[in-house]
Design an enzyme around this catalytic site. Structure first.
Site, PDB file in Angstrom:
ATOM      1  CE1 TYR A 137      -3.095  -2.943   0.180  1.00 24.19           C
ATOM      2  CE2 TYR A 137      -4.045  -1.960   2.132  1.00 24.19           C
ATOM      3  CZ  TYR A 137      -4.068  -2.930   1.147  1.00 24.19           C
ATOM      4  OH  TYR A 137      -5.074  -3.856   1.134  1.00 24.19           O
ATOM      5  CE  LYS A 189       1.459 -17.387  -3.439  1.00 24.97           C
ATOM      6  NZ  LYS A 189       0.930 -18.746  -3.276  1.00 24.97           N
ATOM      7  CG  ASP A 222      -1.315 -20.013  -1.130  1.00 24.42           C
ATOM      8  OD1 ASP A 222      -0.460 -19.742  -0.265  1.00 24.42           O
ATOM      9  OD2 ASP A 222      -1.022 -20.565  -2.197  1.00 24.42           O
ATOM     10  CG  ASP A 246      -6.983  -4.762   3.885  1.00 26.67           C
ATOM     11  OD1 ASP A 246      -7.951  -4.889   4.645  1.00 26.67           O
ATOM     12  OD2 ASP A 246      -6.967  -3.957   2.934  1.00 26.67           O
ATOM     13  CG  ASP A 250     -12.578  -7.983   5.294  1.00 33.11           C
ATOM     14  OD1 ASP A 250     -12.077  -7.141   6.065  1.00 33.11           O
ATOM     15  OD2 ASP A 250     -13.476  -7.698   4.468  1.00 33.11           O
TER      16      ASP A 250
END
Ligand SMILES: NC(=O)c1ccc[n+]([C@@H]2O[C@H](COP(=O)([O-])OP(=O)(O)OC[C@H]3O[C@@H](n4cnc5c(N)ncnc54)[C@H](O)[C@@H]3O)[C@@H](O)[C@H]2O)c1
Length: 353
Positions: A137, A189, A222, A246, A250
């Site tokens: 970001y 990742k 993942d 982020d 959720d």
């Protein structure tokens, strides 16, 4: 009585519904603990943008700097592009005040029926620490040949040693302070992102040597998504980059019942600048104005604010009242399977304070 000056930015959508609800609860929870708040509302957000061409005034950070903390509702309006609203209000505050540690607890409270079979209240209790100032970001990039066949867009992720090391160290310290499973999970990742994420892995391993009492594990993002659904009870503290944190939060909000229950603290741990406390959720245009937004996430964010200000007793008052309302279950809003309203939930929490 100890007095704290708090900037209240309700923002957009349901932010304007849940923020006043949280303010009334925080006032009521603070008083018996010998604490009071002086609230200063700032009417910034999308309406401000439509009227003035900016989400907040140019000197907004100067106006906010003297406050002890910031309570934030939500940002986002269907009439304006999301990157304009987010980059015009929330992200400049997080970056400008170096709120590098975003702390997002995920608790399945007794009384809440989560979507996962076989998980009961009290089973799930972990915290995600999201790097909050750089990473994916960082807003570095560019675009060219717009709308043409050769259009190109480049978005660069930025990982600095300073930024990576300090958020990882913060997460280790938290795992130690929580003193539960004493486990820190790093999410990357590295198989696909061979520069930034292998760098993160290296820094994680280096910092881990300073914390021999904390167990560590590393997961690819993942696999982490799968494991948050498959074995959420195993986690204690998770640390991840801005984007991965982020997304994971959720998911962690969903497995613990509702986004309407998930609080978030954007901390400047050195306290050089005010920290910002908010619900994880956004402005929820689909339910705005219906009076059914769940205000509990914002109240719990307020409890995190009290905790950070050193007012553990007042924070515990909020936590106890919210837990009481959840385990009773009769007042909760539709996102938790109830027929309650924002006002009804707020009154139920207030009646327990
Ligand atoms: N920190 C923030 O302010 C933030 C975070 C995420 C999204 N946004 C913005 O919010 C807008 C809407 O985004 P979105 O729909 O993807 O995410 P959202 O979090 O606003 O809503 C997602 C879903 O969860 C429900 N929900 C969220 N909070 C709730 C609550 N307190 N009580 C009951 N239900 C709740 C909504 O009704 C919706 O169905 C967009 O403009 C987006 O950019 C802002």
């Amino acid at each position: 009585m100890k007095t704290y000056r708090i900037a209240a930015i309700a923002g957009d959508g349901i932010g304007r519904e849940v923020t006043p609800a949280a303010v009334s609860v925080l006032d009521a929870a603070a008083a018996p603990a010998g604490v009071r708040f002086e609230w200063q509302p700032f009417p910034w957000g999308s309406q401000h943008y439509l009227e003035h061409g900016r989400m907040m005034p140019e000197n907004a950070l100067d106006l906010l700097r003297p406050f002890d903390a910031i309570l934030f509702g939500a940002v986002g309006d269907p009439r304006i592009q999301d990157n304009v609203t987010l980059n015009g209000l929330l992200l400049p505050i997080r970056r400008g005040f170096d709120q590098y540690a975003c702390v997002r607890p995920a608790i399945l409270y007794p009384g809440v029926r989560g979507p996962l079979a076989g998980r009961n209240g009290g089973d799930i209790d972990f915290v995600v620490i999201r790097e909050n100032t750089e990473g994916e970001y960082a807003q570095i990039g560019g675009a060219a040949h717009r709308d043409g066949p050769h259009e190109v867009a480049i978005q660069t992720a930025v990982f600095t040693r300073h930024g990576t090391e300090r958020v990882i160290r913060f997460a280790f310290d938290l795992a130690r302070r929580r003193n539960r499973k004493r486990l820190l999970t790093s999410v990357t990742k590295s198989n696909a992102q061979g520069f930034s994420m292998t760098f993160w892995d290296r820094v994680f391993a280096e910092v881990a040597r300073e914390y021999p009492d904390i167990r560590t594990e590393s997961l690819l993002v993942d696999a982490a998504c799968m494991d948050l659904v498959r074995r959420p009870v195993d986690f204690d503290v998770i640390v991840a980059s801005n984007l991965f944190g982020d997304i994971l939060t959720d998911l962690s909000a969903a497995v613990t019942g509702s986004l309407g229950l998930a609080p978030s603290a954007n901390l400047n741990p050195e306290r050089k600048f005010p920290s910002l406390f908010e619900p994880v959720h956004g402005s929820a245009p689909d339910i705005v104005g219906k009076g059914i937004a769940n205000p509990l996430a914002t109240m719990l964010a307020g409890a995190m604010m009290l905790e950070f200000l050193g007012e553990a007793n007042a924070a515990a008052n909020v936590d106890r009242a919210v837990r009481g309302v959840l385990s009773d279950g009769s007042a909760v809003t539709p996102d938790l399977g109830g027929a309650g309203t924002t006002r009804g939930v707020t009154e139920a929490v207030l009646s327990r304070l």
